[in-house]
Scaffold this active site. Structure first.
Site, PDB file in Angstrom:
ATOM      1  N   SER A 140      -4.457  -3.530  -4.833  1.00 43.09           N
ATOM      2  CA  SER A 140      -3.658  -4.486  -5.344  1.00 43.09           C
ATOM      3  C   SER A 140      -4.736  -5.550  -5.984  1.00 43.09           C
ATOM      4  O   SER A 140      -5.325  -5.525  -6.581  1.00 43.09           O
ATOM      5  CB  SER A 140      -2.958  -4.980  -4.070  1.00 43.09           C
ATOM      6  OG  SER A 140      -1.725  -5.918  -4.529  1.00 43.09           O
ATOM      7  N   GLU A 244      -1.198   1.145 -11.174  1.00 42.99           N
ATOM      8  CA  GLU A 244      -0.044   1.170 -10.264  1.00 42.99           C
ATOM      9  C   GLU A 244       0.432  -0.235 -10.161  1.00 42.99           C
ATOM     10  O   GLU A 244      -0.359  -1.003 -10.859  1.00 42.99           O
ATOM     11  CB  GLU A 244      -0.366   1.558  -8.683  1.00 42.99           C
ATOM     12  CG  GLU A 244      -1.467   0.601  -8.128  1.00 42.99           C
ATOM     13  CD  GLU A 244      -0.985  -0.610  -7.597  1.00 42.99           C
ATOM     14  OE1 GLU A 244       0.174  -0.753  -7.197  1.00 42.99           O
ATOM     15  OE2 GLU A 244      -1.809  -1.474  -7.359  1.00 42.99           O
ATOM     16  N   HIS A 314       1.486   0.843  -3.888  1.00 51.44           N
ATOM     17  CA  HIS A 314       2.067   0.042  -2.755  1.00 51.44           C
ATOM     18  C   HIS A 314       3.087   0.883  -2.291  1.00 51.44           C
ATOM     19  O   HIS A 314       4.339   0.848  -2.192  1.00 51.44           O
ATOM     20  CB  HIS A 314       2.837  -1.236  -3.224  1.00 51.44           C
ATOM     21  CG  HIS A 314       1.645  -2.414  -3.857  1.00 51.44           C
ATOM     22  ND1 HIS A 314       1.226  -2.139  -5.027  1.00 51.44           N
ATOM     23  CD2 HIS A 314       1.507  -3.680  -3.378  1.00 51.44           C
ATOM     24  CE1 HIS A 314       0.270  -3.248  -5.033  1.00 51.44           C
ATOM     25  NE2 HIS A 314       0.673  -4.091  -4.025  1.00 51.44           N
TER      26      HIS A 314
END
Length: 346
Positions: A140, A244, A314
């Site tokens: 992330s 992502e 995630h």
């Protein structure tokens, strides 16, 4: 975890005057490998981004590392708070620099993501990192660290589960095979029989078939594009780009792919892997592009091997992906595999 408050509209604005410059700005470095890990090693827990909202998260991160067989050392400010951040920029960068300089610490595990890691990039001691290559694990917002360290030092770092995340059987197996057993990993989505005639979980979708080889670059799409025009992005030439994201409406995904296109990154890559875009439904309004249409507009015309749906992002079960590792991807099969060791002594 609303990164947009931190990033705002600055990413695109910063990129436009510097279109196509990230390859020229990013230094070229010889690839560096961290040593593989062993039970009993010391690992460092750091919080380079957001503060943990509950002390239990910090406790769970420590317990998870201990359950994996490590001795744990915590950063001096890993439980600090400065606004939404886990301490001031100097404190968080200082913890990272100290862990890289500590000869006893063999790996550095990020407690969580959130936002704020990009603020540290000018404060990191890249000479120290280069002289003390170690495993760095997180995802992330930690994408900012992966990108900068790859660009500035050539060290392979690892996009994968955070310390306070879910250490389920799949994630523990990934960790064991990669770091303890030093396997040349073959990344193929987990598939288990269920009551469906055709399996629906963990499916991949080929955007354009074929195979490609190259070093992996990428991570979180929002965080990566926010570095546009800076010297903290690695060169994309001949690379396999993996991405992502989470909680981003399709129109924002479209804007970020537009940024990657305008800065010349997409035209340089050899292959493309998209993981999961979790909670990326359209908002209210007159309608929305779908993710399929966005990939049709930006990725399919590149005529490179590409697929989506890899277990990256995630999600509860996720691959640990070596940023900088050399792989071969097979877009028809929806897989990629390591071609060379990503740890020394493997």
């Amino acid at each position: 975890m609303d990164r947009r408050r931190f990033i705002g509209g600055a990413a695109v604005a910063a990129a436009l005057p510097l279109i196509g410059m990230q390859g020229a700005l990013a230094a070229t470095h010889k690839q560096l490998l961290a040593a593989g890990l062993n039970k009993g090693d010391m690992v460092g827990l750091v919080s380079p981004s957001s503060a943990s909202s509950e002390r239990l998260s910090l406790q769970l991160a420590r317990e998870a590392m201990e359950a994996l067989g490590f001795v744990v050392k915590t950063g001096a400010h890993y439980d600090a708070r400065h606004g939404h951040l886990a301490g001031t920029d100097a404190e968080r960068a200082g913890d990272l620099n100290a862990m890289f300089g500590d000869k006893q610490v063999k790996a550095i595990i990020c407690v969580r993501g959130g936002s704020g890691a990009a603020r540290l990039l000018p404060l990191l001691d890249y000479d120290r990192i280069r002289a003390n290559p170690k495993v760095l694990l997180g995802y992330s917002d930690i994408t900012a660290l992966h990108c900068a360290i790859q660009a500035k030092t050539g060290l392979i770092t690892f996009h994968g589960q955070i310390g306070a995340g879910s250490w389920n059987r799949f994630n523990v197996d990934q960790f064991d095979r990669l770091f303890f057993k030093r396997e040349l990993m073959h990344y193929q989505n987990r598939s288990e029989p269920d009551d469906e005639l055709v399996p629906r979980e963990n499916r991949t979708l080929t955007l354009r078939g074929g195979k490609a080889r190259g070093e992996l670059v990428g991570g979180n799409l929002t965080v990566l594009t926010a570095l546009a025009g800076s010297p903290y992005l690695p060169d994309f030439s001949g690379k396999i780009l993996f991405l992502e994201d989470v909680a981003e409406a399709p129109y924002r995904i479209d804007r970020m792919f537009s940024t990657l296109k305008l800065m010349g990154a997409l035209d340089k890559i050899a292959g493309f892997i998209f993981g999961e875009c979790t909670d990326c439904s359209p908002g209210d309004g007159y309608g929305s592009l779908t993710l399929d249409q966005i990939f049709d507009d930006y990725i399919v015309p590149l005529k490179i091997p590409a697929y989506r749906g890899a277990m990256i992002g995630h999600i509860k079960e996720q691959f640990i992906v070596p940023v900088g590792g050399k792989v071969e991807m097979d877009a028809d099969a929806g897989t990629f595999r390591l071609l060379e060791p990503v740890l020394s002594g493997a």
